[in-house]
Design a protein around this motif. Structure first.
Motif, PDB file in Angstrom:
ATOM      1  N   ALA A   7      42.805  43.085  26.865  1.00 25.77           N
ATOM      2  CA  ALA A   7      43.862  43.599  27.423  1.00 25.77           C
ATOM      3  C   ALA A   7      43.058  42.587  29.141  1.00 25.77           C
ATOM      4  O   ALA A   7      42.257  42.891  29.483  1.00 25.77           O
ATOM      5  N   VAL A   8      44.046  42.424  29.561  1.00 29.60           N
ATOM      6  CA  VAL A   8      43.433  42.514  31.234  1.00 29.60           C
ATOM      7  C   VAL A   8      44.415  43.289  31.664  1.00 29.60           C
ATOM      8  O   VAL A   8      45.145  43.448  31.995  1.00 29.60           O
ATOM      9  N   ILE A   9      43.682  44.188  32.929  1.00 30.34           N
ATOM     10  CA  ILE A   9      44.283  45.182  33.636  1.00 30.34           C
ATOM     11  C   ILE A   9      44.074  44.788  34.717  1.00 30.34           C
ATOM     12  O   ILE A   9      43.386  43.924  35.622  1.00 30.34           O
ATOM     13  N   ILE A  10      45.528  44.498  35.719  1.00 30.00           N
ATOM     14  CA  ILE A  10      45.822  44.202  37.303  1.00 30.00           C
ATOM     15  C   ILE A  10      45.750  45.683  37.843  1.00 30.00           C
ATOM     16  O   ILE A  10      46.599  46.527  37.447  1.00 30.00           O
ATOM     17  N   ASN A  11      45.465  45.506  38.508  1.00 34.46           N
ATOM     18  CA  ASN A  11      45.840  47.537  39.092  1.00 34.46           C
ATOM     19  C   ASN A  11      45.508  47.019  41.097  1.00 34.46           C
ATOM     20  O   ASN A  11      45.470  46.497  41.631  1.00 34.46           O
ATOM     21  N   VAL A  12      47.371  47.518  40.961  1.00 36.72           N
ATOM     22  CA  VAL A  12      47.551  46.967  42.164  1.00 36.72           C
ATOM     23  C   VAL A  12      48.516  48.342  43.283  1.00 36.72           C
ATOM     24  O   VAL A  12      49.252  48.713  44.189  1.00 36.72           O
ATOM     25  N   GLY A  13      47.844  49.308  42.207  1.00 36.39           N
ATOM     26  CA  GLY A  13      48.201  51.163  42.879  1.00 36.39           C
ATOM     27  C   GLY A  13      47.236  51.369  42.965  1.00 36.39           C
ATOM     28  O   GLY A  13      47.385  51.184  44.798  1.00 36.39           O
ATOM     29  N   ARG A  14      46.648  52.306  43.218  1.00 35.01           N
ATOM     30  CA  ARG A  14      45.275  52.899  43.940  1.00 35.01           C
ATOM     31  C   ARG A  14      44.331  53.297  42.929  1.00 35.01           C
ATOM     32  O   ARG A  14      44.242  52.801  41.971  1.00 35.01           O
ATOM     33  N   GLY A  15      43.452  53.288  44.200  1.00 32.87           N
ATOM     34  CA  GLY A  15      42.024  52.872  43.738  1.00 32.87           C
ATOM     35  C   GLY A  15      41.146  54.076  43.081  1.00 32.87           C
ATOM     36  O   GLY A  15      40.395  53.529  41.566  1.00 32.87           O
ATOM     37  N   GLY A  16      41.545  55.230  43.392  1.00 36.48           N
ATOM     38  CA  GLY A  16      41.457  56.319  42.497  1.00 36.48           C
ATOM     39  C   GLY A  16      41.564  56.943  41.439  1.00 36.48           C
ATOM     40  O   GLY A  16      40.833  57.627  40.792  1.00 36.48           O
ATOM     41  N   THR A  17      42.611  56.067  40.725  1.00 35.10           N
ATOM     42  CA  THR A  17      42.932  55.923  39.332  1.00 35.10           C
ATOM     43  C   THR A  17      42.768  55.820  39.000  1.00 35.10           C
ATOM     44  O   THR A  17      42.389  55.656  37.255  1.00 35.10           O
ATOM     45  N   VAL A  18      41.439  54.634  39.133  1.00 32.73           N
ATOM     46  CA  VAL A  18      40.406  53.616  37.865  1.00 32.73           C
ATOM     47  C   VAL A  18      39.193  54.312  37.965  1.00 32.73           C
ATOM     48  O   VAL A  18      38.353  54.297  39.043  1.00 32.73           O
ATOM     49  N   ASP A  19      38.628  54.796  37.016  1.00 35.07           N
ATOM     50  CA  ASP A  19      36.980  54.993  36.706  1.00 35.07           C
ATOM     51  C   ASP A  19      36.103  53.458  36.299  1.00 35.07           C
ATOM     52  O   ASP A  19      36.035  52.720  35.765  1.00 35.07           O
ATOM     53  N   HIS A  20      35.663  52.942  37.304  1.00 31.35           N
ATOM     54  CA  HIS A  20      35.370  51.526  37.824  1.00 31.35           C
ATOM     55  C   HIS A  20      34.355  51.884  36.964  1.00 31.35           C
ATOM     56  O   HIS A  20      33.657  50.358  35.966  1.00 31.35           O
ATOM     57  N   GLY A  21      33.379  52.681  36.790  1.00 30.69           N
ATOM     58  CA  GLY A  21      31.643  52.647  36.052  1.00 30.69           C
ATOM     59  C   GLY A  21      32.924  52.372  34.093  1.00 30.69           C
ATOM     60  O   GLY A  21      32.556  51.815  33.256  1.00 30.69           O
ATOM     61  N   ALA A  22      33.410  52.788  33.948  1.00 32.11           N
ATOM     62  CA  ALA A  22      34.233  52.807  32.889  1.00 32.11           C
ATOM     63  C   ALA A  22      34.811  51.024  32.422  1.00 32.11           C
ATOM     64  O   ALA A  22      35.001  51.425  31.603  1.00 32.11           O
ATOM     65  N   LEU A  23      35.530  50.601  33.681  1.00 33.13           N
ATOM     66  CA  LEU A  23      36.207  49.983  33.483  1.00 33.13           C
ATOM     67  C   LEU A  23      34.816  48.734  33.271  1.00 33.13           C
ATOM     68  O   LEU A  23      35.337  47.552  32.824  1.00 33.13           O
ATOM     69  N   LEU A  24      33.790  49.261  33.931  1.00 29.48           N
ATOM     70  CA  LEU A  24      32.648  47.835  33.587  1.00 29.48           C
ATOM     71  C   LEU A  24      32.654  48.057  32.127  1.00 29.48           C
ATOM     72  O   LEU A  24      32.127  46.822  31.754  1.00 29.48           O
ATOM     73  N   ASN A  25      32.321  49.579  31.107  1.00 28.13           N
ATOM     74  CA  ASN A  25      31.942  49.072  30.702  1.00 28.13           C
ATOM     75  C   ASN A  25      32.488  48.315  29.805  1.00 28.13           C
ATOM     76  O   ASN A  25      32.624  48.113  29.003  1.00 28.13           O
ATOM     77  N   ALA A  26      33.995  49.121  29.583  1.00 31.12           N
ATOM     78  CA  ALA A  26      34.870  48.753  28.506  1.00 31.12           C
ATOM     79  C   ALA A  26      35.142  46.890  28.741  1.00 31.12           C
ATOM     80  O   ALA A  26      35.311  46.041  28.104  1.00 31.12           O
ATOM     81  N   LEU A  27      34.966  46.199  30.125  1.00 33.46           N
ATOM     82  CA  LEU A  27      34.672  44.720  29.894  1.00 33.46           C
ATOM     83  C   LEU A  27      33.552  43.867  29.123  1.00 33.46           C
ATOM     84  O   LEU A  27      33.250  43.058  28.546  1.00 33.46           O
ATOM     85  N   ASP A  28      32.141  44.786  29.430  1.00 31.80           N
ATOM     86  CA  ASP A  28      31.457  44.689  28.659  1.00 31.80           C
ATOM     87  C   ASP A  28      30.878  44.970  27.078  1.00 31.80           C
ATOM     88  O   ASP A  28      30.877  44.057  26.399  1.00 31.80           O
ATOM     89  N   SER A  29      32.105  45.997  26.698  1.00 31.61           N
ATOM     90  CA  SER A  29      32.150  45.463  25.016  1.00 31.61           C
ATOM     91  C   SER A  29      33.278  45.182  24.790  1.00 31.61           C
ATOM     92  O   SER A  29      33.473  45.445  23.494  1.00 31.61           O
ATOM     93  N   GLY A  30      34.313  44.242  25.435  1.00 24.09           N
ATOM     94  CA  GLY A  30      35.114  43.480  24.785  1.00 24.09           C
ATOM     95  C   GLY A  30      36.693  44.508  25.166  1.00 24.09           C
ATOM     96  O   GLY A  30      38.292  43.779  24.394  1.00 24.09           O
ATOM     97  N   SER A  31      36.638  45.751  25.623  1.00 20.99           N
ATOM     98  CA  SER A  31      37.808  46.447  25.372  1.00 20.99           C
ATOM     99  C   SER A  31      39.114  46.088  26.313  1.00 20.99           C
ATOM    100  O   SER A  31      40.416  45.881  26.128  1.00 20.99           O
ATOM    101  N   LEU A  32      38.880  45.334  28.040  1.00 24.22           N
ATOM    102  CA  LEU A  32      39.359  44.147  28.450  1.00 24.22           C
ATOM    103  C   LEU A  32      38.639  42.694  28.705  1.00 24.22           C
ATOM    104  O   LEU A  32      37.622  42.644  28.706  1.00 24.22           O
ATOM    105  N   LYS A  33      39.552  42.381  28.444  1.00 20.77           N
ATOM    106  CA  LYS A  33      39.204  40.897  28.570  1.00 20.77           C
ATOM    107  C   LYS A  33      38.327  40.430  30.409  1.00 20.77           C
ATOM    108  O   LYS A  33      37.990  39.522  30.660  1.00 20.77           O
ATOM    109  N   ALA A  34      39.429  40.766  31.752  1.00 23.11           N
ATOM    110  CA  ALA A  34      39.506  40.948  32.960  1.00 23.11           C
ATOM    111  C   ALA A  34      39.567  41.424  33.469  1.00 23.11           C
ATOM    112  O   ALA A  34      40.932  42.647  32.974  1.00 23.11           O
ATOM    113  N   ALA A  35      39.393  42.074  34.693  1.00 22.54           N
ATOM    114  CA  ALA A  35      40.125  43.055  35.487  1.00 22.54           C
ATOM    115  C   ALA A  35      41.039  42.066  37.192  1.00 22.54           C
ATOM    116  O   ALA A  35      39.629  41.670  37.584  1.00 22.54           O
TER     117      ALA A  35
END
Length: 314
Positions: free
Chosen positions: A222-250
């Motif tokens: 998936a592609v995640i687009i965050n226009v809410g609030r930064g504190g809702t996202v664990d950015h370490g987990a996001l980077l891991n998801a990008l590297d693993s392929g769970s996320l295509k882009a952010a």
């Protein structure tokens, strides 16, 4: 409620002073326009209304009756925690945020389905290789947050035939959504099938760190687009998801710390697009219109659509 002394501060203070004074819109009110960082304790003691994007460093309620946020988000006010007095009204700015966020989001969705990055890379190699764009009516989107902004976003996407599911605190049905799930009952299969995950949620106790390893693990390119609030996202987990392929882009427009620190790995990750909190900027003209409408409602006892439920945080 009678308002007499109004204190304005923050990044729009000069523009607001020019607009309000030029039209003599605050006739009869005593007003101070003080640059951010120059607000004194005496200013705060003097005011019964405080107008700014966020509280100043030494903020105190003193004699305040009303606080008005110049932005849609109020998380920095909510960070004051249990200090918030029951008799102090909190309102936020409501303008064309939904339209702006809809356009911002749509621009990055089109960039993805029209393969802009791929064709730019091919151009650099003088490579002629056809790849068919995807139609938007083939795309599935899950929008976190079904308030005014989320509903307008879903309406705009629906015009292109996009199937939009929503996630909210209650899971109550809302206009323009195919269906709505509650935060506690998110359908993992919906996340796995989603092409885009769009976050418009406010930052509250319930949403802090919501996008974590478990949630990202449900996604499939998936592609995640965050226009809410930064504190809702664990950015370490996001980077891991990008590297693993769970996320295509952010695509990230909001961050827990702003400006985003220069040493953040988000700047350099090839799967991340960073924008400097511009998806829904409050213009001075919009701020003035909303402020004056709210002031009138505050003093006349009219309906306050933009009143913040301090208990919920939005």
């Amino acid at each position: 409620m009678k308002i007499t002394n109004i204190l304005f501060t923050g990044r729009l203070v000069d523009e607001l002073e020019g607009l309000l004074n030029a039209e003599e819109m605050l006739n009869g009110k005593r007003v101070r326009f003080v640059p951010d960082g120059e607000v004194s304790s005496e200013d705060l003691d003097w005011a019964d209304a405080f107008v700014a994007f966020h509280p100043v460093a030494h903020f105190q309620f003193a004699n305040l009756k009303w606080v008005h946020s110049l932005g849609a988000g109020v998380d920095r006010y909510m960070a004051l925690g249990d200090r918030w007095p029951e008799d102090v009204l909190l309102t936020r700015t409501i303008t064309s945020f939904g339209q702006k966020i809809g356009e911002y989001t749509l621009s990055y969705m089109l960039k993805e389905v029209q393969h802009h990055n791929r064709f730019q890379e091919q151009q650099g190699r003088a490579a002629w290789k056809m790849v068919a764009p995807r139609a938007l009516d083939e795309v599935k989107v899950v929008v976190f947050g079904t308030g005014e902004i989320g509903q307008e976003l879903a309406r705009i996407l629906g015009l292109f035939g996009v199937q939009v599911e929503g996630v909210s605190r209650s899971g109550a049905d809302k206009d323009h959504f195919f269906r709505v799930m509650s935060l506690g009952e998110i359908d993992d299969s919906s996340l796995a099938e989603a092409d885009f995950i769009i976050n418009t949620l406010p930052l509250t106790k319930e949403t802090a760190g919501l996008f974590d390893e478990r949630l990202f693990g449900c996604m499939n390119q998936a592609v995640i687009i965050n226009v809410g609030r930064g504190g809702t996202v664990d950015h370490g987990a996001l980077l891991n998801a990008l590297d693993s392929g769970s996320l295509k882009a952010a695509v990230l427009d909001v961050f827990e710390e702003e400006p985003l620190p220069a040493d953040s790995p988000l700047w350099s990750h090839p799967g991340v697009t960073v924008t400097p909190h511009i998806s829904a900027i409050t213009t001075p003209e919009e701020a003035v219109v909303c402020f004056l409408e709210t002031l009138d409602a505050v003093e006349s006892g009219g309906e306050l659509r933009n009143r913040v439920d301090v208990g919920r945080g939005y």
